[in-house]
Design a protein around this motif. Structure first.
Motif, short mmCIF file in Angstrom:
data_model
loop_
_atom_site.label_atom_id
_atom_site.label_comp_id
_atom_site.label_asym_id
_atom_site.label_seq_id
_atom_site.Cartn_x
_atom_site.Cartn_y
_atom_site.Cartn_z
N PRO A 85 0.86 -1.05 -0.13
CA PRO A 85 -0.10 -0.08 -0.22
C PRO A 85 0.88 1.27 -0.03
N ARG A 86 2.07 1.09 0.49
CA ARG A 86 2.79 2.29 0.45
C ARG A 86 3.99 2.35 -0.70
N PHE A 87 3.96 1.54 -1.73
CA PHE A 87 4.97 1.53 -2.96
C PHE A 87 4.18 2.51 -3.73
N PHE A 88 4.77 3.78 -3.80
CA PHE A 88 4.31 4.65 -5.01
C PHE A 88 5.19 4.88 -6.06
N GLY A 89 6.16 4.22 -6.08
CA GLY A 89 7.43 4.14 -7.23
C GLY A 89 6.90 4.03 -8.61
N LEU A 434 7.76 3.73 -0.35
CA LEU A 434 8.80 3.71 -1.33
C LEU A 434 8.40 4.55 -2.44
N LEU A 435 9.20 5.81 -2.87
CA LEU A 435 8.56 6.67 -4.04
C LEU A 435 9.77 6.65 -4.91
N THR A 436 9.58 7.10 -6.14
CA THR A 436 10.73 7.30 -6.97
C THR A 436 11.15 8.72 -7.42
N SER A 437 12.24 9.02 -8.07
CA SER A 437 12.29 10.36 -8.52
C SER A 437 12.54 10.27 -9.75
N THR A 438 12.35 11.38 -10.76
CA THR A 438 12.64 11.44 -12.15
C THR A 438 13.01 12.91 -12.45
N THR A 455 -4.13 1.46 -0.25
CA THR A 455 -3.43 2.56 0.26
C THR A 455 -4.51 3.35 1.04
N THR A 456 -4.38 3.87 1.96
CA THR A 456 -5.25 4.63 2.80
C THR A 456 -4.86 5.96 3.03
N CYS A 457 -5.99 6.89 3.29
CA CYS A 457 -5.40 8.26 3.56
C CYS A 457 -4.21 8.49 4.40
N GLN A 458 -4.36 7.71 5.49
CA GLN A 458 -3.43 7.36 6.62
C GLN A 458 -1.82 7.12 6.17
N ASP A 459 -2.00 6.22 5.31
CA ASP A 459 -0.49 5.89 4.56
C ASP A 459 -0.15 7.06 3.80
N ILE A 460 -0.95 7.95 3.01
CA ILE A 460 -0.56 8.99 2.33
C ILE A 460 0.33 10.20 3.33
N LEU A 461 -0.65 10.35 4.52
CA LEU A 461 -0.28 11.38 5.27
C LEU A 461 1.14 11.00 6.09
N GLU A 462 1.24 9.90 6.53
CA GLU A 462 2.43 9.32 7.20
C GLU A 462 3.63 9.49 6.26
N THR A 463 3.32 8.89 5.05
CA THR A 463 4.57 8.96 4.15
C THR A 463 4.90 10.38 4.06
N ILE A 464 4.22 11.20 3.74
CA ILE A 464 4.54 12.74 3.65
C ILE A 464 5.22 13.40 4.97
N GLU A 465 4.83 12.86 6.12
CA GLU A 465 5.37 13.15 7.38
C GLU A 465 6.83 12.67 7.30
N ARG A 466 6.93 11.30 7.08
CA ARG A 466 8.43 10.77 7.02
C ARG A 466 9.30 11.31 6.19
N LEU A 467 8.61 11.69 4.97
CA LEU A 467 9.49 12.34 3.76
C LEU A 467 10.00 13.84 4.43
#
Ligand SMILES: Cc1ncc(COP(=O)(O)O)c(C=O)c1O
Length: 474
Positions: A85-89, A434-438, A455-467
């Protein structure tokens, strides 16, 4: 003579087959049921894997249970879980369990889907499922297609049809037009088909990130003046970088005026045609002469399944039919197609089965809702990034991709480039998401592709927090 008896050495007893199967199911189910609590997976160094897995060919049998255990211990953890759910790459591949079971059944029965003679049942399923995709994308009833391994082969196959139908299979002097945001699979496909680099017009997309019809017109005029043969435009229906969609209605009109073939690469984006929210963005899709789309992306199928649709089903036979004498018994009436005559693969498994089975089990509306929610998650990510100081949205959420940079005021361009460059790697090391760059306009940008229904909304918010936390880690 021992060959007079069936050789049971490559067989298990029914009890052993069940035991192995049940263990495998347990393994997959516990993986899927706990995905969100796991890390996104890991990439091991070659040296470690050599130590774990290098061995001479195994001459003697081992217990299947032990081999399965080794797989679960040494192999599968050393992969990135693209269905996490948090593989965004890149473009994730969420997959689904029903389709995994369909793949198992296809392999268990080892169904041959190359000819009607051998696989009439699954050939009919392929015709039906392809026709569902045709309807989703709005192509006319004359259209047809087939399933292939993925987007790269779907593009290659579509471009092979274009070359055959428009150029009689020749490439000399012909020119192809596409933007610099086009996936590398298109260029690889064109090269494989014999087009040379000087025949490929890779037009800078500029700030809007889509192919300008005016720029294409100018290139066409120059090519005609120089005696070359403009032949095909490749339009993006969702670029991998940013989800941008080329202006399909204008490109279709241009192709009509100039008598060019319109090939659309919708490997990842065309599935969004199912969503009423995204459909207006894809207007013009139905005018493509050929269209590549990948059910193993946004239609939630496990690898491998790509699809090519062409406007006239007959073009496929025109391009690929060869009738060898040893296949004489398989020749049929046109309404009972041999899919081996519609593409490059003779021996092929039934990829249709998984898409058909999952669409029937879950219903189309479940797919539609899942696509809609993917769109919404990218919008949530965009809103959250806008809310936080230091982040700049580079391209807004489109077709479930948002791209952005860390650029706090006062930070030099050089420093910001260095931070953004390292962010994807540091997040990977962290393992939570996981996210990727370009690279856009010469600068590193990060991107999130949010097409996974787990993926949940929480997954998105926590990912941005960690980022955000990672940006300040020294
Ligand atoms: C737009 C686009 N085209 C083509 C491809 C290639 O597809 P595949 O990796 O299935 O061969 C991709 C893969 O991400 C893609 O995003």
């Amino acid at each position: 003579m021992s060959a007079c008896e069936p050789n049971r050495r490559l067989e298990l007893t029914p009890g052993e087959m069940r035991e192995l199967g049940y263990r495998a199911v347990d393994m997959v189910v516990s993986h899927l049921a706990t995905l969100g609590q796991q890390s996104v997976g890991r990439t091991a160094p070659r040296a470690d894997l050599e130590k774990l897995l290098r061995e001479p060919p195994p001459e003697h049998p081992a217990a299947a249970r032990e081999v399965l255990e080794a797989l679960g211990r040494d192999v599968l953890p050393n992969t990135l879980h693209v269905n996490h759910p948090r593989f965004f790459g890149f473009i994730p591949s969420p997959g689904n369990y029903v389709s995994a079971v369909a793949d198992f059944i296809a392999a268990g029965f080892n169904v041959f889907a190359g000819t009607w003679l051998a696989g009439s049942g699954v050939a009919e399923i392929e015709l039906v499922t392809i026709d569902w995709l045709r309807q989703f994308c709005g192509l006319p009833e004359t259209a047809g297609g087939l399933f292939v391994s993925g987007g790269s082969v779907a593009n290659l196959t579509g471009l092979a049809v274009a070359r055959q139908v428009r150029l009689g299979g020749r490439t000399a002097g012909a020119a192809v037009y596409y933007s610099d945001q086009t996936h590398s699979a298109v260029e690889r496909g064109l090269r494989t088909l014999g087009f040379e680099p000087p025949q490929l017009r890779r037009i800078p997309a500029g700030g809007q990130l889509w192919l300008s019809p005016d720029a294409v017109r100018r290139e066409i005029a120059e090519d005609r003046a120089a005696g070359r043969v403009p032949f095909c435009v490749v339009a993006n229906v969702g670029t991998t970088n940013t989800g941008a969609v080329d202006p399909l209605p204008e490109l279709a009109a241009l192709c009509r005026d100039e008598q060019l073939w319109l090939h659309a690469d919708g490997a990842y984006g065309a599935a969004a045609a199912l969503s009423p929210r995204a459909r207006p963005l894809l207007a013009g899709l139905e005018q493509a002469d050929s269209l590549a789309l990948d059910p193993h992306k946004w239609l939630f199928q496990p690898f491998e399944i790509g699809c090519l649709l062409v406007r006239q089903a007959g073009w496929l036979r025109q391009t690929f039919t060869v009738h060898p004498e040893y296949m004489k018994d398989t020749f049929r009436a046109e309404e009972e197609p041999n899919f081996c005559e519609w593409g490059v693969q003779l021996t092929r498994s039934t990829r249709a089965l998984k898409l058909w089975m999952s669409l029937k089990v879950f219903g189309v509306d479940a797919f539609r809702q899942a696509i809609n929610e993917g769109l919404e998650l990218a919008e949530l990510a965009e809103a959250e990034l806008r809310r936080r100081p230091g982040w700049r949205i580079v391209t807004p959420a489109q077709l479930a991709i948002v791209s952005f940079r860390y650029e706090p005021s006062g930070m030099s361009a050089q420093e910001s480039e260095a931070i953004n460059h390292g962010l994807a790697r540091r997040m990977r090391e962290d393992g939570f998401a996981l996210l990727t760059s370009t690279v856009l306009d010469g600068r590193t940008v990060l991107r999130l592709c949010t097409i996974n229904p787990r993926t949940t909304c929480q997954d998105i918010l926590e990912t941005i927090e960690r980022l955000t936390q990672v940006t300040s880690d020294k």
